[in-house]
Write an enzyme that holds these catalytic residues in place. Structure first.
Site, short mmCIF file in Angstrom:
data_model
loop_
_atom_site.label_atom_id
_atom_site.label_comp_id
_atom_site.label_asym_id
_atom_site.label_seq_id
_atom_site.Cartn_x
_atom_site.Cartn_y
_atom_site.Cartn_z
N LYS A 49 -10.53 -6.90 91.09
CA LYS A 49 -11.35 -6.49 89.95
C LYS A 49 -11.89 -7.72 89.23
CE LYS A 49 -8.86 -2.14 89.32
NZ LYS A 49 -7.93 -1.33 88.54
N GLN A 93 -3.81 -2.27 83.96
CA GLN A 93 -3.51 -1.80 85.31
C GLN A 93 -2.27 -0.90 85.28
OE1 GLN A 93 -5.48 -2.23 87.92
NE2 GLN A 93 -4.13 -1.18 89.36
N ASP A 116 -11.78 2.20 81.96
CA ASP A 116 -11.17 3.11 82.92
C ASP A 116 -11.49 4.58 82.59
OD1 ASP A 116 -9.73 2.04 85.09
OD2 ASP A 116 -8.07 1.42 83.78
N1 GUN Z 1 -3.88 2.09 89.16
C1 GUN Z 1 -4.36 2.78 90.23
N2 GUN Z 1 -5.66 3.09 90.03
C2 GUN Z 1 -5.99 2.59 88.82
C3 GUN Z 1 -7.20 2.58 88.07
O1 GUN Z 1 -8.23 3.11 88.46
N3 GUN Z 1 -7.14 1.94 86.88
C4 GUN Z 1 -6.01 1.36 86.42
N4 GUN Z 1 -6.05 0.78 85.22
N5 GUN Z 1 -4.88 1.36 87.09
C5 GUN Z 1 -4.88 1.96 88.28
#
Ligand code: GUN
Length: 278
Positions: A49, A93, A116
């Site tokens: 990311k 995350q 998110d």
């Molecule tokens: N863990 C697994 N998928 C995601 C996501 O799309 N965003 C975040 N913040 N954590 C995750």
């Protein structure tokens, strides 16, 4: 002939578009990616990311915090990022360590920085048709579907899975596109029969190759959100080899929905920066 939807290519185009829009906007969107602890999978996601954000001109910073950080300390960090004028997107995350209340942390993020789209305010905005930030994976699925089909009005859509991250927001986005939407889940009776009604079938359950050929209507479009590892190999929630020949189009795993998630995160970060400028 079945179309194999190329999510990798589409995501690359979306990232290129985001880069161009950032240049034209004169904005310098800032993204804070918060990683608590050292789960190896999360470390990979966060690195990807951060790198993808930098490539499109987003000022990304990864904030690594110890696995034993207290909830109060984590909330204090988020409060600091909420106030920071250079930060337009905040992503924590998941999963978080067991001693931390995930919902409390997500809901502490400024909803207008919640790239998110997990904050209860953004879920509520989406549910009531108000502008807000939308979860990245379902957004990516909708972009692929609209690119392929154009208008989705009146189509029967079945979403397997009811998570807050994918299933529920996916169903909501399909509803907003005027689909007739069914959310199926582990307690659904006659799951194969329900799925076989779908013009659009979205699988988001995390069970390798669960969706079989007799679950799928001839000519359906199948979107596979699953990312499962079996014997060291990635596979989706759909048994691709037996389902693909029946479909009008299908996303592969890997290379389907997966790459769209990060591309949509970058789009959301730009959208957040634009909204915050206003
Ligand atoms: N863990 C697994 N998928 C995601 C996501 O799309 N965003 C975040 N913040 N954590 C995750």
């Amino acid at each position: 002939m079945t179309k194999i939807i190329n999510g990798k290519e589409f995501a690359a185009k979306l990232r290129a578009l985001t880069l161009k829009e950032i240049e034209v906007s004169g904005l310098k969107p800032g993204l804070a990616v918060v990683l608590v602890g050292n789960d190896p999978a999360s470390e990979v996601y966060v690195r990807n990311k951060d790198a993808a954000a930098r490539e499109v001109g987003i000022a990304a910073e990864t904030i690594k915090l110890a696995a034993d950080i207290s909830q109060a300390e984590l909330l204090a960090k988020i409060a600091e990022l909420n106030k920071d004028k250079k930060i337009h997107g905040i992503l924590v995350q998941l999963p978080l360590p067991k001693h931390i209340d995930e919902k409390a942390v997500i809901n502490a993020i400024d909803p207008d920085k919640d790239v998110d789209g997990f904050h209860v305010i953004n879920a509520g905005r989406a549910f009531t048709g108000q502008a807000g930030l939308v979860p990245c994976t379902p957004l990516g699925c909708i972009l692929l579907l609209k690119d392929l089909l154009g208008d989705l009005s009146g189509m029967n859509a079945v979403v397997i899975g009811r998570s807050n991250i994918v299933g529920k927001p996916m169903a909501n986005l399909l509803l907003a596109e005027n689909c007739t939407v069914t959310i199926a889940h582990s307690k659904t009776r006659d799951l194969p029969g329900v799925c076989a009604q779908a013009d659009i079938l979205v699988a988001a359950v995390g069970r390798p190759k669960m969706v079989k050929a007799n679950w799928v209507k001839e000519g359906a479009v199948v979107i596979d959100v699953g990312i499962n590892r079996v014997d060291g190999k990635l596979c989706g929630d759909v048994d691709f080899d037996e389902v693909a020949p029946k479909c009008r189009a299908i996303t592969p795993v890997p290379g389907g929905v997966g790459p769209m998630t990060i591309a949509c995160l970058l789009k959301n970060t730009l959208d957040a920066a634009r909204r915050l400028r206003k």
